[in-house]
Design an enzyme around this catalytic site. Structure first.
Site, PDB file in Angstrom:
ATOM      1  N   HIS B 246       0.829  -1.219   0.000  1.00  0.00           N
ATOM      2  CA  HIS B 246       0.000   0.000   0.000  1.00  0.00           C
ATOM      3  C   HIS B 246       0.859   1.264   0.000  1.00  0.00           C
ATOM      4  O   HIS B 246       1.910   1.324   0.641  1.00  0.00           O
ATOM      5  CB  HIS B 246      -1.037   0.005   1.126  1.00  0.00           C
ATOM      6  CG  HIS B 246      -0.504   0.057   2.522  1.00  0.00           C
ATOM      7  ND1 HIS B 246      -0.167   1.229   3.154  1.00  0.00           N
ATOM      8  CD2 HIS B 246      -0.276  -0.914   3.437  1.00  0.00           C
ATOM      9  CE1 HIS B 246       0.228   0.975   4.384  1.00  0.00           C
ATOM     10  NE2 HIS B 246       0.187  -0.321   4.588  1.00  0.00           N
ATOM     11  N   ASP B 258       6.250   0.863   6.551  1.00  0.00           N
ATOM     12  CA  ASP B 258       4.816   0.558   6.445  1.00  0.00           C
ATOM     13  C   ASP B 258       4.157   1.573   5.523  1.00  0.00           C
ATOM     14  O   ASP B 258       3.707   2.605   5.964  1.00  0.00           O
ATOM     15  CB  ASP B 258       4.181   0.581   7.830  1.00  0.00           C
ATOM     16  CG  ASP B 258       2.714   0.222   7.816  1.00  0.00           C
ATOM     17  OD1 ASP B 258       2.224  -0.275   6.788  1.00  0.00           O
ATOM     18  OD2 ASP B 258       2.052   0.461   8.839  1.00  0.00           O
ATOM     19  N   GLU B 292      -5.187   2.044   2.956  1.00  0.00           N
ATOM     20  CA  GLU B 292      -5.095   0.781   3.712  1.00  0.00           C
ATOM     21  C   GLU B 292      -5.209   1.026   5.200  1.00  0.00           C
ATOM     22  O   GLU B 292      -5.839   0.266   5.924  1.00  0.00           O
ATOM     23  CB  GLU B 292      -3.768   0.084   3.398  1.00  0.00           C
ATOM     24  CG  GLU B 292      -3.666  -1.328   3.973  1.00  0.00           C
ATOM     25  CD  GLU B 292      -3.236  -1.410   5.432  1.00  0.00           C
ATOM     26  OE1 GLU B 292      -3.401  -2.464   6.053  1.00  0.00           O
ATOM     27  OE2 GLU B 292      -2.742  -0.389   5.973  1.00  0.00           O
ATOM     28  N   GLU B 293      -4.567   2.091   5.668  1.00  0.00           N
ATOM     29  CA  GLU B 293      -4.481   2.300   7.116  1.00  0.00           C
ATOM     30  C   GLU B 293      -5.837   2.583   7.753  1.00  0.00           C
ATOM     31  O   GLU B 293      -6.004   2.446   8.961  1.00  0.00           O
ATOM     32  CB  GLU B 293      -3.508   3.456   7.428  1.00  0.00           C
ATOM     33  CG  GLU B 293      -2.073   3.200   6.994  1.00  0.00           C
ATOM     34  CD  GLU B 293      -1.376   2.118   7.813  1.00  0.00           C
ATOM     35  OE1 GLU B 293      -2.031   1.506   8.664  1.00  0.00           O
ATOM     36  OE2 GLU B 293      -0.186   1.879   7.571  1.00  0.00           O
ATOM     37  N   ASP B 320       3.109  -6.506   3.626  1.00  0.00           N
ATOM     38  CA  ASP B 320       2.748  -5.390   4.511  1.00  0.00           C
ATOM     39  C   ASP B 320       3.172  -5.645   5.955  1.00  0.00           C
ATOM     40  O   ASP B 320       2.561  -5.109   6.880  1.00  0.00           O
ATOM     41  CB  ASP B 320       1.241  -5.113   4.434  1.00  0.00           C
ATOM     42  CG  ASP B 320       0.868  -3.809   5.132  1.00  0.00           C
ATOM     43  OD1 ASP B 320       1.772  -2.974   5.343  1.00  0.00           O
ATOM     44  OD2 ASP B 320      -0.311  -3.637   5.493  1.00  0.00           O
ATOM     45  N   HIS B 390       3.812   2.759  12.767  1.00  0.00           N
ATOM     46  CA  HIS B 390       2.910   3.900  13.015  1.00  0.00           C
ATOM     47  C   HIS B 390       3.536   4.957  13.914  1.00  0.00           C
ATOM     48  O   HIS B 390       2.826   5.651  14.658  1.00  0.00           O
ATOM     49  CB  HIS B 390       1.580   3.436  13.642  1.00  0.00           C
ATOM     50  CG  HIS B 390       0.781   2.535  12.768  1.00  0.00           C
ATOM     51  ND1 HIS B 390      -0.475   2.078  13.134  1.00  0.00           N
ATOM     52  CD2 HIS B 390       1.014   2.024  11.540  1.00  0.00           C
ATOM     53  CE1 HIS B 390      -0.954   1.306  12.160  1.00  0.00           C
ATOM     54  NE2 HIS B 390      -0.068   1.256  11.191  1.00  0.00           N
TER      55      HIS B 390
END
Lengths: 23, 427
Positions: B246, B258, B292-293, B320, B390
């Site tokens: 992504h 990520d 995606e998140e 991912d 994140h």
């Protein structure tokens, strides 16, 4: 038929040979 | 000898380090790419142009709608028993506080069960969750549901211990879900260190008061795109193997891990196949998902649009969970397909990455797998993944070109061989 995989043993061998051809 | 050629080119040849260098240029130029942001728009334009420059086929953008949540300014301060700044990251989708903020006493709990047992104490307070890190899948429930569970017992805000396997006072963000019919209260992640601090203070009977300010805003859904490129199959072009990662990220760090790494080894797979002049029987389609998140927003719309062709979807692949040194592939599919995938993995013996594991994972490919399409995900040495996930630490510094070379080799050999076999994987 391979009882574990439910696929024809002959077919499985053929696919294995096919895959091995990519080495 | 296609597999050996791919491995040689990716790991030892002229393409070594290419995915790393492309990723570095991309994230250093664009930065992070949260859903709905101008950065994400720039990222998609960048990739659309780059894939065309790379002479890939059928480069296209598929329009989707994605959430547009904006963090705004945010801060938190412990006022009692002493003044201490608390590092926070508001959670995606959270409402903001009133402009003057929220100042309230804190109740610290270590589980939802404890919150339930102390619900009479929680009314009008800020709930601090100090849940231990067990695993991402288990512990992330506190981030996803913490606000609504706190609101149900009358809390005015929730502060959640970051879902991190290691912390250097670094808060980690993520998406959270409000439940229908439950008041929406502001919610943010705090650091492991501050959660434990407040837990210790609370256990001593010390009164804790926190001031929370969050300027978060939820805008209307925004226009975005899944980015697509292909190598069109020579014999069964309508049949497809998807390789994917992504393109969106959170609004902290660079989104290099990520999922920049996953997106760029997927691009690399097509580049390597093109460089070698290989043309598989089936089409290999690169999809760089958007949104995606926020819960696979772009990929779910892609599935709805393309599921009419599900019988032609041979294999869906997603990376991912990082592009650290790969250890194998996770696979979900029928036993007959697993036998074939095990044979394919043997082709990676030259780099000693031949293991096939169970349970492919990936939000973006989950829709296809649930509908019966075989799925594969890259398994790497992700022991450090949730240190950075994140957080501001998700930068290019996490990445390693040698690991990415190996990831690209694994990814490309599997995608190419499955796409080139005479028959689709059994399903």
């Amino acid at each position: 038929t391979d009882s574990q995989h439910g696929v024809s043993s002959r077919k499985l061998e053929r696919i294995k040979e096919e895959v091995a051809g990519y080495k | 000898d296609a597999a050996k050629s791919i491995i040689d080119l990716a790991v030892y040849g002229s393409a070594q380090n290419r995915s790393y260098e492309r990723l570095a240029l991309f994230v250093d130029t664009i930065g992070n790419r949260v859903s709905g942001s101008d950065n994400l728009k720039k990222a998609i334009k960048y990739m659309y142009s780059a894939l065309q420059d790379d002479k890939l086929q059928n480069v296209s953008l598929e329009s989707v709608k994605v959430p547009h949540w904006e963090r705004g300014k945010e801060s938190a301060m412990m006022l009692q028993p002493r003044q201490k700044n608390l590092a926070i990251l508001g959670l995606g989708g959270s409402v903001g506080t009133p402009p003057e903020g929220i100042s309230a006493e804190v109740i610290v709990v270590s589980s939802f069960a404890e919150l339930q047992s102390r619900e009479q104490e929680a009314k009008g307070k800020i709930v601090v969750y100090n849940q231990p890190y067990v695993s991402y899948g288990e512990t992330v429930q506190y981030r996803s549901r913490g606000a609504s569970e706190a609101a149900k017992v009358g809390a005015v805000a929730s502060l959640i211990r970051s879902v991190a396997s290691l912390s250097i006072n670094s808060p980690h963000t993520g998406w959270q879900d409000y439940q229908n019919g439950v008041p929406k209260i502001p919610t943010a992640c705090i650091t492991v260190e501050d959660a434990e601090l407040m837990a210790r203070l609370s256990s001593r009977g010390v009164k804790i008061v926190v001031q929370l300010n969050m300027g978060a805003v939820q805008h209307p859904d925004a226009d975005s795109f899944n980015t697509v490129a292909e190598i069109v199959g020579s014999k069964y072009p309508e049949q497809v193997v998807i390789v994917s990662g992504h393109l969106d990220s959170w609004d902290v760090g660079q989104g290099a891990m990520d999922d920049g790494g996953g997106a760029f080894i997927s691009w690399e797979a097509l580049s390597l196949i093109r460089d070698l002049g290989l043309r598989p029987k089936r089409t290999i389609r690169l999809v760089l998902w958007t949104g995606e998140e926020e819960g696979g927003v772009g990929s779910s719309q892609y599935y709805e649009r393309h599921k009419v062709n599900i019988r032609n979807m041979d294999l869906v692949m997603e990376s991912d969970i990082g592009t650290f040194m790969p250890v194998g592939m996770q696979f979900s599919g029928k036993p007959e397909a697993r036998v074939i995938m095990s044979e394919v993995m043997k082709l990676l013996a030259p780099i000693n990455i031949t293991k096939l594991y169970d349970n492919a994972e990936g939000t973006d490919i989950s829709f296809w797998m649930q509908a019966g399409v075989p799925g594969a995900s890259l398994l790497d040495d992700a022991s450090r993944y949730f240190w950075f996930h994140h957080s501001e630490g998700d930068t290019m510094t996490v990445q390693n070109p040698i690991w990415m070379n190996h990831c690209a080799a694994v990814w490309t050999v599997v995608a190419y061989v499955v796409a080139d076999l005479e028959e689709m994987l059994p399903r």
